[in-house]
Design an enzyme around this catalytic site. Structure first.
Site, short mmCIF file in Angstrom:
data_model
loop_
_atom_site.label_atom_id
_atom_site.label_comp_id
_atom_site.label_asym_id
_atom_site.label_seq_id
_atom_site.Cartn_x
_atom_site.Cartn_y
_atom_site.Cartn_z
N TYR A 15 -2.86 -0.75 10.62
CA TYR A 15 -2.66 -1.10 9.22
C TYR A 15 -1.34 -0.53 8.70
O TYR A 15 -0.56 -1.24 8.05
CB TYR A 15 -3.83 -0.56 8.40
CG TYR A 15 -3.77 -0.89 6.93
CD1 TYR A 15 -4.19 -2.13 6.45
CD2 TYR A 15 -3.29 0.03 6.00
CE1 TYR A 15 -4.14 -2.43 5.11
CE2 TYR A 15 -3.23 -0.25 4.65
CZ TYR A 15 -3.65 -1.49 4.21
OH TYR A 15 -3.60 -1.79 2.87
N SER B 264 0.84 -1.19 0.00
CA SER B 264 0.00 0.00 0.00
C SER B 264 0.88 1.24 0.00
O SER B 264 2.04 1.18 0.44
CB SER B 264 -0.90 0.00 1.24
OG SER B 264 -1.54 1.23 1.43
#
Length: 338
Positions: A156, A143
């Site tokens: 996360y 990501s």
């Protein structure tokens, strides 16, 4: 591994929904046998039917990626029923949408176990099966938040940062061993997946991806391209991903202040949060009694179906040739005009 070689047996973790689901659909068109790993039986059965309808073999396996023994058993089942594993795509994750101080220690630990240790377990099992044959590809789905942390997603962001460090260390070890197993990463932008409908959230308003938002198919195309050409260390998908990573390298303090001002509102809509929404941190939202969520989430009308940056990144030779031709043409025009 620099030459393109399509896999015959692939494993996708987190395959029941979102990016994993979209990637399974794309690989299935090639006739590749696909092992689909996830916790939710309802979603697994649905994606398995999609893979079979495309003409490929599917093996749905219920597995919690946080549990190493379960991942080992899943890998052995894949080898026994489908054949030697050529491609392993680590994609499964869960998390908490909340300020760090509102995230309970057990919740943070669980998110790290699924998202970070799940990749570690998957990579270890993939290597156990690939090393005897000295070939295979491992794709780590990352990501933009693996390089640039944002508020409300500490678990996360921490997990994705950890995956980068782990993968870089492993890549060096494989190079030292002169291994033909390739490891690459694909860093994604904000996506319209079910994660914002089923992640545990303590936000007062409904969670949303930070715009611009892309369709899961954009990510799937990049993941499959990375599997085909894994010699590149990593792929960036979407202009927003490139800007976030480069901006953090150039002016991290400026981004800190910008995200402190905008990061809370950018991750929430104007609608109040649904108190009855599911939370898949401990149990799958598409398990028994749940419903199949598919690849897309609730923001389809706002999701871009294509990314020019991702296409140009995948076709760097074409891009470089085009830019060179444009530069030569511009130079010739200036000389002729002068």
């Amino acid at each position: 591994m620099r030459r393109r070689r399509e896999a015959e047996v692939a494993v996708i973790t987190g395959a029941s929904a979102g990016v994993g689901r979209a990637t399974a659909r794309l690989l299935a068109r090639r006739g590749i046998a696909i092992a689909l790993l996830a916790r939710g039986r309802t979603g697994l059965d649905a994606v398995a039917e999609e893979v079979r309808a495309a003409g490929s073999r599917a093996l749905p396996v219920e597995v919690d990626m946080a549990e190493h023994d379960q991942v080992v058993a899943a890998g052995q089942r894949v080898a026994d029923e489908l054949g030697p594993i050529d491609l392993w795509i680590n994609n499964a994750f869960s998390s908490v949408l909340a300020p760090f101080r509102d995230t309970r220690p057990a919740e943070f630990q669980r998110a790290m176990q699924v998202t970070y240790l799940g990749y570690v377990h998957g990579t270890r099992v993939a290597l156990d099966h690939m090393t005897p044959r000295d070939r295979g590809v491992i794709v780590q789905v990352g990501s933009a938040l693996a390089y640039r942390g944002i508020p409300l997603q500490a678990a996360y962001c921490g997990a994705k940062h950890a995956i980068v460090g782990f993968t870089e260390s492993l890549r060096c070890e494989l190079m030292h061993e002169h291994s033909n197993i390739a490891v690459t990463m694909v860093h994604l932008p904000a996506l319209n997946t079910p994660q914002f409908d089923w992640l545990l959230s303590r936000l007062p308003r409904r969670a949303q991806p930070v715009p611009p938002i892309y369709a899961p198919a954009v990510a799937a195309r990049a993941i499959v391209a990375a599997a085909d050409r894994p010699a590149r260390r990593e792929y960036w998908v979407g202009a927003s991903t490139a800007l976030a990573i480069l901006g953090n390298r150039l002016a991290p303090g400026l981004l800190d202040r910008y995200l402190a001002r905008t990061g809370y509102d950018a991750q929430q809509t104007d609608r109040p949060a649904d108190p009855d929404r599911p939370a898949n941190l401990w149990l799958p939202a598409d398990g028994p009694g749940g419903r199949d969520r598919g690849a897309g989430g609730s923001f389809t009308d706002r999701a871009h179906r294509h990314s020019a940056q991702a296409w140009l990144s995948r076709h760097r030779l074409v891009t470089a040739t085009g830019l060179t031709a444009a530069a030569v043409g511009a130079l010739a025009w200036r000389r002729a005009a002068g």
